[in-house]
Design an enzyme around this catalytic site. Structure first.
Site, PDB file in Angstrom:
ATOM      1  N   ASN A  75      15.748 -66.931  67.332  1.00 25.53           N
ATOM      2  CA  ASN A  75      16.280 -66.777  68.910  1.00 25.53           C
ATOM      3  C   ASN A  75      17.198 -65.518  69.071  1.00 25.53           C
ATOM      4  O   ASN A  75      17.890 -65.427  67.840  1.00 25.53           O
ATOM      5  CB  ASN A  75      17.007 -68.042  69.031  1.00 25.53           C
ATOM      6  CG  ASN A  75      16.288 -69.503  68.756  1.00 25.53           C
ATOM      7  OD1 ASN A  75      15.236 -69.536  69.112  1.00 25.53           O
ATOM      8  ND2 ASN A  75      16.726 -70.387  68.061  1.00 25.53           N
ATOM      9  N   GLU A  91      22.678 -69.347  68.883  1.00 26.39           N
ATOM     10  CA  GLU A  91      24.024 -69.583  69.140  1.00 26.39           C
ATOM     11  C   GLU A  91      24.933 -68.978  68.032  1.00 26.39           C
ATOM     12  O   GLU A  91      26.151 -68.690  68.293  1.00 26.39           O
ATOM     13  CB  GLU A  91      23.958 -71.336  68.607  1.00 26.39           C
ATOM     14  CG  GLU A  91      23.415 -72.299  69.642  1.00 26.39           C
ATOM     15  CD  GLU A  91      23.448 -73.420  69.266  1.00 26.39           C
ATOM     16  OE1 GLU A  91      23.704 -74.000  68.141  1.00 26.39           O
ATOM     17  OE2 GLU A  91      22.752 -74.253  69.970  1.00 26.39           O
ATOM     18  N   VAL A  92      24.327 -68.677  66.732  1.00 26.23           N
ATOM     19  CA  VAL A  92      25.074 -67.916  65.711  1.00 26.23           C
ATOM     20  C   VAL A  92      24.994 -66.369  65.993  1.00 26.23           C
ATOM     21  O   VAL A  92      23.781 -66.009  65.680  1.00 26.23           O
ATOM     22  CB  VAL A  92      24.867 -68.495  64.356  1.00 26.23           C
ATOM     23  CG1 VAL A  92      25.809 -67.593  63.417  1.00 26.23           C
ATOM     24  CG2 VAL A  92      25.348 -69.842  64.259  1.00 26.23           C
ATOM     25  N   HIS A 104      19.222 -64.067  61.988  1.00 23.52           N
ATOM     26  CA  HIS A 104      18.741 -65.345  61.229  1.00 23.52           C
ATOM     27  C   HIS A 104      17.412 -65.459  61.652  1.00 23.52           C
ATOM     28  O   HIS A 104      17.026 -65.806  62.924  1.00 23.52           O
ATOM     29  CB  HIS A 104      19.595 -66.375  60.905  1.00 23.52           C
ATOM     30  CG  HIS A 104      19.882 -67.253  62.412  1.00 23.52           C
ATOM     31  ND1 HIS A 104      20.936 -66.578  63.311  1.00 23.52           N
ATOM     32  CD2 HIS A 104      19.381 -67.950  63.065  1.00 23.52           C
ATOM     33  CE1 HIS A 104      21.162 -67.280  64.482  1.00 23.52           C
ATOM     34  NE2 HIS A 104      19.909 -68.073  64.336  1.00 23.52           N
ATOM     35  N   HIS A 150      14.508 -68.571  61.523  1.00 26.07           N
ATOM     36  CA  HIS A 150      14.293 -70.229  60.919  1.00 26.07           C
ATOM     37  C   HIS A 150      13.058 -70.376  60.249  1.00 26.07           C
ATOM     38  O   HIS A 150      11.995 -69.825  60.810  1.00 26.07           O
ATOM     39  CB  HIS A 150      14.463 -71.077  62.392  1.00 26.07           C
ATOM     40  CG  HIS A 150      15.604 -70.992  63.230  1.00 26.07           C
ATOM     41  ND1 HIS A 150      16.530 -72.094  63.047  1.00 26.07           N
ATOM     42  CD2 HIS A 150      16.206 -70.098  63.890  1.00 26.07           C
ATOM     43  CE1 HIS A 150      17.636 -71.906  63.844  1.00 26.07           C
ATOM     44  NE2 HIS A 150      17.330 -70.693  64.367  1.00 26.07           N
ATOM     45  N   ASP A 207      19.585 -75.503  56.872  1.00 26.51           N
ATOM     46  CA  ASP A 207      20.093 -75.571  58.198  1.00 26.51           C
ATOM     47  C   ASP A 207      21.149 -77.014  57.965  1.00 26.51           C
ATOM     48  O   ASP A 207      20.588 -78.034  57.621  1.00 26.51           O
ATOM     49  CB  ASP A 207      19.225 -75.717  59.332  1.00 26.51           C
ATOM     50  CG  ASP A 207      19.808 -75.566  60.701  1.00 26.51           C
ATOM     51  OD1 ASP A 207      19.603 -74.466  61.357  1.00 26.51           O
ATOM     52  OD2 ASP A 207      20.478 -76.345  61.391  1.00 26.51           O
TER      53      ASP A 207
HETATM   54  P1  5GP Z   1      20.424 -70.338  66.571  1.00 24.41           P
HETATM   55  O1  5GP Z   1      20.785 -71.396  67.527  1.00 24.41           O
HETATM   56  O2  5GP Z   1      21.502 -69.346  66.624  1.00 24.41           O
HETATM   57  O3  5GP Z   1      19.224 -69.864  66.470  1.00 24.41           O
HETATM   58  O4  5GP Z   1      20.699 -70.985  65.216  1.00 24.41           O
HETATM   59  C1  5GP Z   1      21.826 -71.355  64.639  1.00 24.41           C
HETATM   60  C2  5GP Z   1      21.551 -72.536  63.334  1.00 24.41           C
HETATM   61  O5  5GP Z   1      22.566 -72.586  62.750  1.00 24.41           O
HETATM   62  C3  5GP Z   1      21.393 -73.790  64.027  1.00 24.41           C
HETATM   63  O6  5GP Z   1      19.980 -74.403  63.883  1.00 24.41           O
HETATM   64  C4  5GP Z   1      22.175 -74.734  63.448  1.00 24.41           C
HETATM   65  O7  5GP Z   1      22.025 -75.995  63.272  1.00 24.41           O
HETATM   66  C5  5GP Z   1      22.639 -73.879  62.364  1.00 24.41           C
HETATM   67  N1  5GP Z   1      24.010 -74.127  61.846  1.00 24.41           N
HETATM   68  C6  5GP Z   1      25.302 -74.188  62.765  1.00 24.41           C
HETATM   69  N2  5GP Z   1      26.219 -74.189  61.774  1.00 24.41           N
HETATM   70  C7  5GP Z   1      26.084 -74.133  60.871  1.00 24.41           C
HETATM   71  C8  5GP Z   1      26.695 -74.353  59.611  1.00 24.41           C
HETATM   72  O8  5GP Z   1      27.921 -74.405  59.541  1.00 24.41           O
HETATM   73  N3  5GP Z   1      25.774 -74.281  58.150  1.00 24.41           N
HETATM   74  C9  5GP Z   1      24.609 -74.257  58.314  1.00 24.41           C
HETATM   75  N4  5GP Z   1      23.908 -74.397  57.289  1.00 24.41           N
HETATM   76  N5  5GP Z   1      23.815 -74.216  59.463  1.00 24.41           N
HETATM   77  C10 5GP Z   1      24.647 -74.047  60.541  1.00 24.41           C
END
Ligand code: 5GP
Length: 118
Positions: A90, A98-99, A103, A105, A33
């Protein structure tokens, strides 16, 4: 959910954006991450275009599902997780996703707060 081909993880999978890769196979990619919330903070993603956990479990083939979760185990075996770890996925707005590419974690390397989220 309609899959957004331009999300960050889709771009990483295409090689348009870099990542710190840990391992991969035909079905998954694991990488660090970018904003780690623990000493070990890894993201494990399927290579197919699945927006969230429900889409993945609903639409992916059995090989894709097994391939992803074997990937999770491979990361667990090869990183410092002997004292335990946390897996988080999430999902959606209320889940804090967010993405929009499914995925998982993996957090480890310290005693994690009971309520900490990734
Ligand atoms: P979410 O909030 O969707 O569960 O997790 C998305 C994760 O992607 C976050 O923990 C954030 O830090 C990580 N993240 C966002 N942009 C990037 C990126 O460009 N590269 C990597 N390796 N992680 C990212």
């Amino acid at each position: 959910m309609k899959y957004d081909d331009n999300n960050i993880f889709a771009r990483i999978l295409r090689g348009d954006l870099p990542c710190q890769k840990i391992s991969e196979n035909e079905y998954y990619l694991a990488f660090h991450d970018l904003y780690p919330r623990a000493p070990v903070h890894v993201l494990i993603i399927p290579k197919g275009p699945y927006g969230d956990a429900f889409d993945f479990h609903n639409q992916a083939t059995p090989d894709e599902i097994v391939g992803l979760y074997k990937g999770v185990n491979s990361v667990i075996e090869n990183l410092e997780t002997s004292e335990g770890y946390r897996l988080i996925s999430n999902t959606g707005h209320h889940g804090g996703q967010e993405v929009p590419h499914y995925h998982i974690h993996l957090l480890a390397g310290q005693k994690l707060n009971k309520h900490s989220i990734a």
